[in-house]
Design an enzyme around this catalytic site. Structure first.
Site, PDB file in Angstrom:
ATOM      1  N   ASP A 182      53.033  39.078  38.459  1.00 49.11           N
ATOM      2  CA  ASP A 182      52.041  38.286  37.721  1.00 49.11           C
ATOM      3  C   ASP A 182      52.428  38.064  36.264  1.00 49.11           C
ATOM      4  O   ASP A 182      51.745  37.318  35.555  1.00 49.11           O
ATOM      5  CB  ASP A 182      50.685  39.002  37.753  1.00 49.11           C
ATOM      6  CG  ASP A 182      49.977  38.804  39.085  1.00 49.11           C
ATOM      7  OD1 ASP A 182      49.912  37.654  39.543  1.00 49.11           O
ATOM      8  OD2 ASP A 182      49.510  39.802  39.666  1.00 49.11           O
ATOM      9  N   GLN A 201      45.855  43.015  43.214  1.00 53.26           N
ATOM     10  CA  GLN A 201      44.828  41.970  43.186  1.00 53.26           C
ATOM     11  C   GLN A 201      43.708  42.363  42.217  1.00 53.26           C
ATOM     12  O   GLN A 201      43.171  43.469  42.286  1.00 53.26           O
ATOM     13  CB  GLN A 201      44.270  41.760  44.603  1.00 53.26           C
ATOM     14  CG  GLN A 201      43.232  40.672  44.718  1.00 53.26           C
ATOM     15  CD  GLN A 201      43.790  39.268  44.435  1.00 53.26           C
ATOM     16  OE1 GLN A 201      44.924  38.954  44.787  1.00 53.26           O
ATOM     17  NE2 GLN A 201      43.002  38.432  43.795  1.00 53.26           N
ATOM     18  N   LYS A 239      48.129  34.982  50.147  1.00 52.18           N
ATOM     19  CA  LYS A 239      49.391  35.203  49.434  1.00 52.18           C
ATOM     20  C   LYS A 239      50.435  35.776  50.386  1.00 52.18           C
ATOM     21  O   LYS A 239      51.609  35.397  50.333  1.00 52.18           O
ATOM     22  CB  LYS A 239      49.165  36.133  48.240  1.00 52.18           C
ATOM     23  CG  LYS A 239      48.395  35.456  47.108  1.00 52.18           C
ATOM     24  CD  LYS A 239      47.861  36.446  46.095  1.00 52.18           C
ATOM     25  CE  LYS A 239      47.004  35.747  45.034  1.00 52.18           C
ATOM     26  NZ  LYS A 239      46.356  36.683  44.114  1.00 52.18           N
TER      27      LYS A 239
END
Ligand code: NAP
Length: 283
Positions: free
Chosen positions: A121, A98, A54
């Site tokens: 997210d 994460q 990422k």
């Protein structure tokens, strides 16, 4: 029939190019460079690999990245403290924590503490609520947004078609159903208590398989010509496979490879969300 490929890698490349151009134009106008802060708790090798990927994707399009690593013994309070610090850090556009995090961490509290604008997210209830209500301004979660972008950019019509989503998690199934509904599909959401799953899947012009059960969707369960999106990442014999059984490719009209379908789209949407977070903050 042999299905055409819904090429997640190719569509993801388009999205990276668009974001890269937007960053260049933004900087040329004297605007700020977006920055993604990633947080990894513990040393799970797969999670570490995802975070590195990422960050590489971010740098590739001119987005800065900042790496925070915490030990596997980190407490909820310690992760909350870092989250609050990143919320207040004006140089940070977006925050990625994460998951999964170690068991002792209360992720509900952590997600509630995130600044919704920096919630890359789209997990914060404010963002989930805006998406559920179909209101503008919410951050769309990366996997569902990636699925919809992949369909739209591949020329698959969504409006008016029957879309069936297998799996109702807050992460994938439920928001995917909402995003398809927002685009005027007629949506059915299936789960483990659904009676006669096949009767639903066979009606699907768009079938999204997100159950995490290898082989669940057999070829007899697929409508000929359907667009089939295989989200799941099941590990069988050291190999990643999705939920589709053998022969689905001969029935479907369109199909995501797995790997190479939804995964690349999820990462591309994370990068797009990072850029949009900076635009939302500063215009
Ligand atoms: P999850 O939280 O385990 O949810 C699975 C869902 O599938 C649940 O709603 C469950 O129903 C339903 N389900 C399970 N077995 C079923 C069956 N036999 N029939 C009908 N429904 C069934 O998983 P998730 O987080 O949504 O993720 C789903 C899959 O996508 C996983 O394999 C995950 O690794 C993968 N994934 C991939 C990406 C990507 O970028 N490619 C991103 C995220 C997730 P109940 O609610 O009734 O239990």
């Amino acid at each position: 029939m042999t299905a055409q490929i819904l090429d997640g890698k190719a569509v993801a490349r388009q999205i990276y190019d668009e974001v890269a151009n937007s960053v260049i134009e933004r900087i040329a106008r004297g605007g700020t460079r977006p920055k993604l802060a990633t947080v990894l708790v513990g040393d799970h090798p797969a999670s570490a690999k995802y975070v590195e990927l990422k960050q590489r994707n971010a740098r590739h399009v001119g987005i800065e990245s900042e790496d925070h690593r915490l030990p596997s013994t980190t407490t909820t309070e310690e992760l909350l403290a870092l989250t609050r610090r990143l919320n207040q850090d004006d140089s940070v556009s977006a925050i990625l924590i994460q998951q999964p995090t170690p068991k002792q961490i209360d992720m509900h509290r952590v997600v509630f503490t995130l600044d919704p604008v920096k919630d890359v997210d789209g997990f914060h209830p404010v963002n989930a609520g805006l998406v559920a209500l179909g209101l503008p301004g919410g951050v769309e979660p990366c996997t569902p947004a990636g699925i919809v972008q992949l369909l739209e950019r591949s020329g698959i019509g969504i409006e008016g078609v029957n879309a069936v989503v297998v799996g109702r998690s807050n992460l994938v199934g439920k928001p995917t159903a909402l995003l398809l509904l927002k685009r005027n599909a007629t949506v059915t959401l299936c789960h483990t208590r659904t009676r006669d799953l096949a009767s639903h899947t066979r009606s699907a012009d768009i079938l999204v398989a997100a159950a995490g059960r290898a082989g669940l969707i057999e070829k007899e369960m697929v409508k000929p010509g359907a667009a089939v999106v295989d989200v799941s990442t099941n590990w069988v014999g050291g190999r990643q496979i999705g939920d589709l059984g053998p022969g689905v490719d001969a029935v479907a009209g369109w199909l995501t490879p797995n790997p190479g379908g939804v995964g690349p789209m999820t990462r591309a949407m994370l990068i797009k969300n990072t850029y949009q977070a900076e635009v939302r903050r500063r215009g």
